[in-house]
Every structure is written in structure tokens, then in C-alpha cells.
Design a protein around this motif. Structure first.
Motif, PDB file in Angstrom:
ATOM      1  N   SER A   1       0.806  -1.219  -0.088  1.00  0.00           N
ATOM      2  CA  SER A   1       0.007   0.069  -0.070  1.00  0.00           C
ATOM      3  C   SER A   1       0.964   1.062   0.005  1.00  0.00           C
ATOM      4  N   PRO A   2       1.881   1.412  -0.923  1.00  0.00           N
ATOM      5  CA  PRO A   2       2.527   2.490  -1.143  1.00  0.00           C
ATOM      6  C   PRO A   2       1.931   3.678  -1.271  1.00  0.00           C
ATOM      7  N   PRO A   3       2.384   4.901  -0.613  1.00  0.00           N
ATOM      8  CA  PRO A   3       1.733   6.313  -0.775  1.00  0.00           C
ATOM      9  C   PRO A   3       1.571   6.804  -2.139  1.00  0.00           C
ATOM     10  N   PHE A   4       0.593   7.440  -2.461  1.00  0.00           N
ATOM     11  CA  PHE A   4       0.426   7.814  -4.009  1.00  0.00           C
ATOM     12  C   PHE A   4       1.485   8.667  -4.305  1.00  0.00           C
ATOM     13  N   GLU A   5       2.272   9.529  -3.400  1.00  0.00           N
ATOM     14  CA  GLU A   5       3.233  10.383  -3.833  1.00  0.00           C
ATOM     15  C   GLU A   5       4.269   9.408  -4.357  1.00  0.00           C
ATOM     16  N   LEU A   6       4.823   8.517  -3.796  1.00  0.00           N
ATOM     17  CA  LEU A   6       5.809   7.490  -4.162  1.00  0.00           C
ATOM     18  C   LEU A   6       5.375   6.828  -5.632  1.00  0.00           C
ATOM     19  N   LEU A   7       4.357   6.376  -5.782  1.00  0.00           N
ATOM     20  CA  LEU A   7       3.768   5.858  -6.978  1.00  0.00           C
ATOM     21  C   LEU A   7       4.005   6.898  -7.967  1.00  0.00           C
ATOM     22  N   GLU A   8       3.441   7.798  -7.877  1.00  0.00           N
ATOM     23  CA  GLU A   8       3.371   8.988  -8.937  1.00  0.00           C
ATOM     24  C   GLU A   8       4.822   9.404  -9.233  1.00  0.00           C
ATOM     25  N   CYS A   9       5.556   9.522  -8.353  1.00  0.00           N
ATOM     26  CA  CYS A   9       7.204   9.690  -8.641  1.00  0.00           C
ATOM     27  C   CYS A   9       7.949   8.434  -9.332  1.00  0.00           C
ATOM     28  N   LEU A  10       7.576   7.587  -9.157  1.00  0.00           N
ATOM     29  CA  LEU A  10       8.129   6.363  -9.630  1.00  0.00           C
ATOM     30  C   LEU A  10       7.614   6.264 -11.157  1.00  0.00           C
ATOM     31  N   SER A  11       6.174   6.363 -11.267  1.00  0.00           N
ATOM     32  CA  SER A  11       5.576   6.485 -12.482  1.00  0.00           C
ATOM     33  C   SER A  11       6.479   7.662 -13.394  1.00  0.00           C
ATOM     34  N   ALA A  12       6.786   8.666 -12.980  1.00  0.00           N
ATOM     35  CA  ALA A  12       7.593   9.692 -13.830  1.00  0.00           C
ATOM     36  C   ALA A  12       8.712   8.954 -14.172  1.00  0.00           C
TER      37      ALA A  12
ATOM     38  N   SER B   1      17.873  -1.401  -4.205  1.00  0.00           N
ATOM     39  CA  SER B   1      17.468  -0.354  -3.541  1.00  0.00           C
ATOM     40  C   SER B   1      17.232   0.737  -4.642  1.00  0.00           C
ATOM     41  N   LEU B   2      16.469   1.865  -4.217  1.00  0.00           N
ATOM     42  CA  LEU B   2      16.141   2.930  -5.019  1.00  0.00           C
ATOM     43  C   LEU B   2      16.714   4.236  -4.586  1.00  0.00           C
ATOM     44  N   THR B   3      16.674   5.048  -5.588  1.00  0.00           N
ATOM     45  CA  THR B   3      17.255   6.579  -5.279  1.00  0.00           C
ATOM     46  C   THR B   3      16.297   7.371  -6.140  1.00  0.00           C
ATOM     47  N   LEU B   4      15.896   8.627  -5.586  1.00  0.00           N
ATOM     48  CA  LEU B   4      15.086   9.408  -6.253  1.00  0.00           C
ATOM     49  C   LEU B   4      15.804  10.777  -6.446  1.00  0.00           C
ATOM     50  N   ASN B   5      17.200  10.442  -6.297  1.00  0.00           N
ATOM     51  CA  ASN B   5      18.060  11.713  -6.581  1.00  0.00           C
ATOM     52  C   ASN B   5      17.888  11.779  -8.346  1.00  0.00           C
TER      53      ASN B   5
END
Length: 295
Positions: free
Chosen positions: A75-86, A150-154
Motif C-alpha cells: 500500500s505505497p503512498p500515492f506520492e511515491l507511486l506518482e514519482c516512480l511512474s514519472a 534499492s532505489l534513489t530518487l536523486n
């Protein structure tokens, strides 16, 4: 990221005020002229703090940190899903050059640099086994990746934060605000009617209005004190990108997309490749691409 600068500080008739804070490890600021400016700025930094609890690598209990620790987040937060979609969209458009799964490589280079060394070829090859966006499954039910990844959003997170702050302010009917989270997002223009003046790292000047601007530089941050090993890593080689570009600036309606595309552009071999990549997105422009001049 290597941010462009705001070039309009000394304007005598302007009553624009500046508030500063932090966003994902970078200096953040908001410039506005409004009777309730202080309260607006407080709401902005409260929103940034909320987003840090989702997107930050440096908060142990953030959603991203929990995903990296467990390789699964239900159940990941919407914001994390949206950022990863982009991020996924830019990954596809860049032919895989932009890849949020390079964090094991980034950690390897950072740890080696901390003791004054570079990673061995064998260590890089081992880390690369844990890299690859295709090994990540993203859905509203769960984000799942293989053990050791592991992921980075940098390269996209700071722009995404700017977009979320802009959405918050637009929902309140506000405009004529400049948001800077390491990447710029302009709501309207300046209060006096002019565009927000920007000075790009390449030396170009442009006006920003209702638009985002991001600048990336392979040597904007380096692992080594000599400044040779830049922070933008090529997932194909496991090493810092070859320094074809001194910096690349991209503007777009979305700061997240501008941020990711400017980062991905630093991995491109030539300007034709940059143009081909950004054509996958609406109303995106490469504002400047300066060739590397450092030896």
C-alpha cells in the motif's frame, strides 16, 4: 543537481520576500509577495516535511527507506507511486539510461570515496547485479524489487517536491510565486508582471513563467576531492558518466520531468540524442547543453 540561479534579486520596486529551508537534502526556498506570505511559506515547508517522510533516503522510516530495507512496500503512498511512474517514463524515453535502481552503485562509490579509494571492477560488477528498473514491480497494491536492490530518487525527487508544492498553492488560488527545491517551478510570473529571470549555468538567460526549469551537471557533485568522479552514474557501466556535458538545462510544465530529463541528458552522447528523448514529452525544451570544458 546543479541548480540555475535566480537573477532578479536587486529589483527596487519588488516587495517579494524569501523564505528558505531544506528539501531532500537540498536548499529550498519560496519567493512571493502576499499579505499572508509568512503563513503560506509555513504551509509550504510543512508540505515539504510531509513529502520527506515519503521520499527521503535520509529518514530511516520514510516510505522509500522502508522499501529499500525490505525490498517490498505494501500500500505505497500515492506520492511515491506518482514519482516512480514519472521515473519509469523517463527510463523508457532515455533507453534505460535514467534508472532509479542505481542506488547500490551510488552507495558503493560513496563508501569507497569515504576512505579515499575507487571501487574495484569486481565490486562494481557485483553491485550491477542489483541494478535494473525491469526488476521492480510498481502497483497500488505494492512496490516489490529483488533482494539487494534499492532505489534513489536523486534526479527526480526535488523536482517532484516542487510540483507538489505548486499543486498545493494552486489549489489555494495563489500565483506569482517562485518555488526552488534545487529545481525551479514558477507559478505565474513576478508580482510586478515580469517573468522570473533565470541565469543558467551555461551562461544563458531566460524568463520563467508558469513553467519548471532544471539543470544537471555531471560534476555538480563529485565523489572524490579531485572532482573527477561525478555523481551521475551510468547503469550500463556502473561508473560515473563520461563528461561529454558540462551542464544541461531543461524546461517543462512539470519540475519532476524537467529534473529527470536534465539528469538523463547528461548520460546522452550528443544533442541529437537529447532531442530524441525529450520528444517523448509534451512541451519540453532543452534550454542549454554546454559541452564539458574541464580536463
Amino acid at each position: 543537481m546543479a541548480a540555475s540561479s535566480w537573477a532578479g534579486i536587486a529589483q527596487a520596486r519588488s516587495t517579494t520576500r524569501l523564505w528558505t529551508g531544506q528539501a531532500l537534502g537540498a536548499r529550498a526556498s519560496i519567493r512571493l509577495d502576499h499579505p499572508q506570505a509568512e503563513a503560506i511559506a509555513a504551509r509550504v515547508f510543512a508540505e515539504i516535511d510531509r513529502l520527506e517522510d515519503i521520499l527521503s533516503l535520509y529518514r530511516a522510516n520514510s516510505a522509500l527507506s522502508r522499501l529499500n530495507r525490505d525490498c517490498r512496500l505494501d500500500s505505497p503512498p500515492f506520492e511515491l507511486l506518482e514519482c516512480l511512474s514519472a521515473a519509469g517514463a523517463v527510463h523508457a524515453a532515455s533507453g534505460g539510461r535514467f534508472d532509479p535502481t542505481v542506488q547500490p552503485l551510488w552507495r558503493l562509490w560513496a563508501e569507497a570515496a569515504a576512505v579515499g579509494k575507487k571501487p574495484t571492477d569486481a565490486a562494481i560488477e557485483r553491485a550491477q547485479l542489483h541494478v535494473g528498473w525491469e526488476k521492480v514491480t510498481v502497483s497500488p497494491a505494492a512496490i516489490v524489487m529483488k533482494p539487494g536492490m534499492s532505489l534513489t530518487l536523486n534526479g527526480i525527487g526535488q523536482g517532484y517536491v516542487a510540483d507538489r508544492v505548486a499543486a498545493l498553492l494552486e489549489a489555494e488560488g495563489l500565483n506569482d510565486i517562485l518555488i526552488d527545491t534545487g529545481e525551479f517551478r514558477a507559478l505565474g510570473g513576478q508580482p510586478d508582471g515580469g517573468d522570473w529571470p533565470m541565469l543558467l549555468e551555461a551562461g544563458t538567460r531566460l524568463g520563467l513563467r508558469q513553467r519548471a526549469l532544471a539543470t544537471s551537471s555531471p560534476l555538480g557533485t563529485t565523489f572524490d576531492q579531485a572532482g573527477h568522479d561525478g555523481h551521475i552514474l551510468d547503469p550500463a557501466t556502473g561508473r560515473p558518466v563520461r563528461r561529454v556535458w558540462g551542464s544541461v538545462s531543461v524546461s517543462a510544465p512539470s519540475a519532476a520531468i524537467a529534473d529527470a530529463l536534465s539528469t538523463a541528458s547528461c548520460l546522452m552522447p550528443d544533442e541529437v540524442s537529447i532531442v530524441s528523448m525529450i520528444r517523448h514529452f509534451l512541451d519540453v525544451r532543452c534550454e542549454a547543453a554546454a559541452l564539458n570544458v574541464r580536463s
